[in-house]
Design a protein around this motif. Structure first.
Motif, PDB file in Angstrom:
ATOM      1  N   VAL A  35       2.779   1.146  10.185  1.00 18.07           N
ATOM      2  CA  VAL A  35       1.494   1.277   9.504  1.00 18.07           C
ATOM      3  C   VAL A  35       0.894   2.666   9.728  1.00 18.07           C
ATOM      4  CG1 VAL A  35       0.073   0.329  11.394  1.00 18.07           C
ATOM      5  CG2 VAL A  35      -0.697   0.117   9.020  1.00 18.07           C
TER       6      VAL A  35
ATOM      7  N   THR B  80       2.349  -3.748   3.856  1.00 19.17           N
ATOM      8  CA  THR B  80       3.740  -3.352   3.638  1.00 19.17           C
ATOM      9  C   THR B  80       3.785  -2.074   2.819  1.00 19.17           C
ATOM     10  OG1 THR B  80       4.238  -5.725   3.510  1.00 19.17           O
ATOM     11  CG2 THR B  80       6.003  -4.176   2.959  1.00 19.17           C
ATOM     12  N   TYR B  81       4.458  -1.059   3.344  1.00 16.15           N
ATOM     13  CA  TYR B  81       4.517   0.236   2.677  1.00 16.15           C
ATOM     14  C   TYR B  81       5.387   0.157   1.423  1.00 16.15           C
ATOM     15  CZ  TYR B  81       4.790   5.282   2.046  1.00 16.15           C
ATOM     16  OH  TYR B  81       4.710   6.555   1.525  1.00 16.15           O
TER      17      TYR B  81
ATOM     18  N   ASN C 221       6.142  -6.875   5.559  1.00 19.76           N
ATOM     19  CA  ASN C 221       6.475  -6.118   6.765  1.00 19.76           C
ATOM     20  C   ASN C 221       6.761  -7.011   7.953  1.00 19.76           C
ATOM     21  OD1 ASN C 221       6.803  -3.449   7.823  1.00 19.76           O
ATOM     22  ND2 ASN C 221       4.919  -3.725   8.990  1.00 19.76           N
TER      23      ASN C 221
ATOM     24  N   PHE D 167      -0.015   7.819   2.786  1.00 19.76           N
ATOM     25  CA  PHE D 167      -1.006   7.442   1.770  1.00 19.76           C
ATOM     26  C   PHE D 167      -2.180   8.421   1.775  1.00 19.76           C
ATOM     27  CE2 PHE D 167      -5.247   5.553   1.548  1.00 19.76           C
ATOM     28  CZ  PHE D 167      -5.326   5.337   0.181  1.00 19.76           C
TER      29      PHE D 167
ATOM     30  N   GLY E 220       2.875   4.998   7.376  1.00 15.62           N
ATOM     31  CA  GLY E 220       2.566   4.700   5.988  1.00 15.62           C
ATOM     32  C   GLY E 220       1.163   5.121   5.591  1.00 15.62           C
ATOM     33  N   VAL E 221       0.202   4.870   6.466  1.00 18.21           N
ATOM     34  CA  VAL E 221      -1.182   5.249   6.163  1.00 18.21           C
ATOM     35  C   VAL E 221      -1.323   6.766   6.092  1.00 18.21           C
ATOM     36  CG1 VAL E 221      -3.519   5.311   7.128  1.00 18.21           C
ATOM     37  CG2 VAL E 221      -2.282   3.149   6.998  1.00 18.21           C
TER      38      VAL E 221
ATOM     39  N   THR F 194       8.904   1.300   7.860  1.00 16.47           N
ATOM     40  CA  THR F 194       7.742   2.185   7.890  1.00 16.47           C
ATOM     41  C   THR F 194       6.613   1.558   8.698  1.00 16.47           C
ATOM     42  OG1 THR F 194       8.349   2.893   5.658  1.00 16.47           O
ATOM     43  CG2 THR F 194       6.192   3.581   6.476  1.00 16.47           C
TER      44      THR F 194
ATOM     45  N   TYR G  82       0.851  -1.197   0.000  1.00 18.95           N
ATOM     46  CA  TYR G  82       0.000   0.000   0.000  1.00 18.95           C
ATOM     47  C   TYR G  82       0.883   1.242   0.000  1.00 18.95           C
ATOM     48  CZ  TYR G  82       1.128   1.022   4.858  1.00 18.95           C
ATOM     49  OH  TYR G  82       1.808   1.349   6.006  1.00 18.95           O
ATOM     50  N   GLY G  83       0.274   2.385  -0.303  1.00 17.37           N
ATOM     51  CA  GLY G  83       1.003   3.651  -0.274  1.00 17.37           C
ATOM     52  C   GLY G  83       0.503   4.585  -1.352  1.00 17.37           C
TER      53      GLY G  83
ATOM     54  N   ASP H 173       7.596   1.994  -0.096  1.00 16.55           N
ATOM     55  CA  ASP H 173       9.039   2.286  -0.077  1.00 16.55           C
ATOM     56  C   ASP H 173       9.846   1.090   0.429  1.00 16.55           C
ATOM     57  OD1 ASP H 173       8.343   4.752  -0.978  1.00 16.55           O
ATOM     58  OD2 ASP H 173       9.081   5.879   0.754  1.00 16.55           O
ATOM     59  N   ASP H 174       9.283   0.353   1.391  1.00 20.49           N
ATOM     60  CA  ASP H 174       9.974  -0.824   1.910  1.00 20.49           C
ATOM     61  C   ASP H 174      10.011  -1.936   0.860  1.00 20.49           C
ATOM     62  OD1 ASP H 174      10.517   0.282   4.438  1.00 20.49           O
ATOM     63  OD2 ASP H 174       8.514  -0.231   5.157  1.00 20.49           O
TER      64      ASP H 174
END
Length: 350
Positions: A333, A234-235, A278, A340, A336-337, A331, A198-199, A237-238
């Motif tokens: 959650v 899992t973000y 993640n 997003f 990251g959220v 990152t 996600y992101g 960028d990771d």
């Protein structure tokens, strides 16, 4: 090095290409820009890479106005002759294959598109790499291959013999096809099983944008299995960091591989499979609450039963990736959220 990134107008492909360009690599990207989801979002990603929509035409190359080392073409994986010409002409050093027909639920309604893109298309990539001495093929697999396997955390050495969707079955097939080419031709291949990425610039058919859109519009969000599901969110960028580490390090054979007790994640051939996630599963309801907080508004909820093709829990064992590449997602959650949601509100003017 010259790197091919397939699916460059897609969520992960866009981010991978951008990072490679920022690091100075020469990138050729292609995408068929199909209408599985909003093509305007795909063109917007390409515009971020300096590729204007009005300059893009099928089977025509376009030079980026922002990145001198980026070229793009609107091509289809399934077109064998086009793929043969592309690989022969460009002579790529590395291939990062991220194009595919995505979506678990969509595979219940449109199965043939998965065979065409994920099987025939993948074969065309394998053949292009084989005949043109590509040094390493890194490709997208999926956590969905684990299917009915409930042994947690999910390890790349676990059985993946019981997929619960055609999408998952095609991804397992990709791993098997890659191994055959690694074995027969000594071609290094690495498959990455992604866990719920996600992101910013994410896919609108996935839960973060579905939830955020419903919250912004005041509509109820659909909460499957009454929220009693766990996902290894899992973000992006990771994920990109892990992909780039693997991409530039061609797979090697496992000298300790035992044919009497075979590991499914490696082989005597130059073949590897890694989980990339993640390693911290989050309950769906907590993820929804985090999005509500980032959006500044509570969502109405429609509680629904489990959907066909879904699984109750994903939890990535990334120990192999940690050992080989010192991979460590950084990152949270919550962070990251928020990133997003900031993008969502800007892009959708919510």
């Amino acid at each position: 090095m010259k790197i091919l990134v397939t699916g460059i107008a897609g969520f992960i492909g866009f981010h991978v290409a951008k990072k490679l360009l920022e690091q100075g690599f020469e990138v050729f990207g292609f995408d068929n820009i199909n209408d599985y989801y909003d093509v305007n979002l795909k063109y917007a990603r390409l515009q971020e890479l300096g590729l204007e929509r009005n300059s893009i035409a099928t089977n025509q190359q376009v030079q980026s106005s922002s990145y001198p080392k980026l070229r793009f073409a609107k091509l289809s994986l399934e077109d064998r002759s086009v793929m043969e010409d592309l690989f022969r002409t460009e002579q790529f050093d590395l291939v990062c294959h991220l194009a595919a027909q995505a979506g678990v639920r969509y595979s219940l309604e449109n199965p043939h598109s998965y065979a065409e893109s994920n099987l025939i298309g993948f074969l065309n990539i394998l053949e292009g790499c084989r005949h043109n001495k590509v040094k390493h093929l890194t490709y997208a697999s999926s956590s969905s291959v684990y299917g009915l396997n409930e042994k947690m955390p999910l390890s790349a050495t676990n059985s993946v013999d019981h997929p619960v969707s055609l999408y998952a079955a095609t991804k397992k097939a990709n791993e098997l096809m890659a191994h055959s080419y690694s074995h027969l031709y000594g071609m290094p291949t690495t498959g990455l099983r992604f866990f719920t990425v996600y992101g910013p610039w994410g896919r609108p058919d996935m839960s973060p944008i579905l939830f955020a859109s419903a919250i912004a519009s005041g509509n109820p969000i659909k909460v499957f299995n009454h929220g009693k599901m766990m996902r290894d969110f899992t973000y992006i960028d990771d994920i990109v960091e892990g992909i780039l580490q693997v991409l530039v390090a061609p797979a090697t054979s496992n000298a300790d591989w035992d044919a009497l007790n075979p590991s499914t994640a490696s082989s005597k051939a130059p073949y590897r499979i890694y989980n990339i996630g993640n390693a911290t599963p989050i309950e769906l309801m907590y993820f929804i609450e985090t999005i509500e907080k980032a959006m500044g508004k509570e969502a109405a909820k429609e509680y629904l039963p489990m959907q066909a093709g879904d699984v109750l829990k994903t939890f990535a064992d990334v120990s192999e990736l940690e050992q080989q590449f010192d991979y460590h997602p950084t990152t949270s959650v919550e962070e990251g959220v928020q990133l997003f949601a900031d993008w969502f509100k800007k892009y959708y003017k919510a």
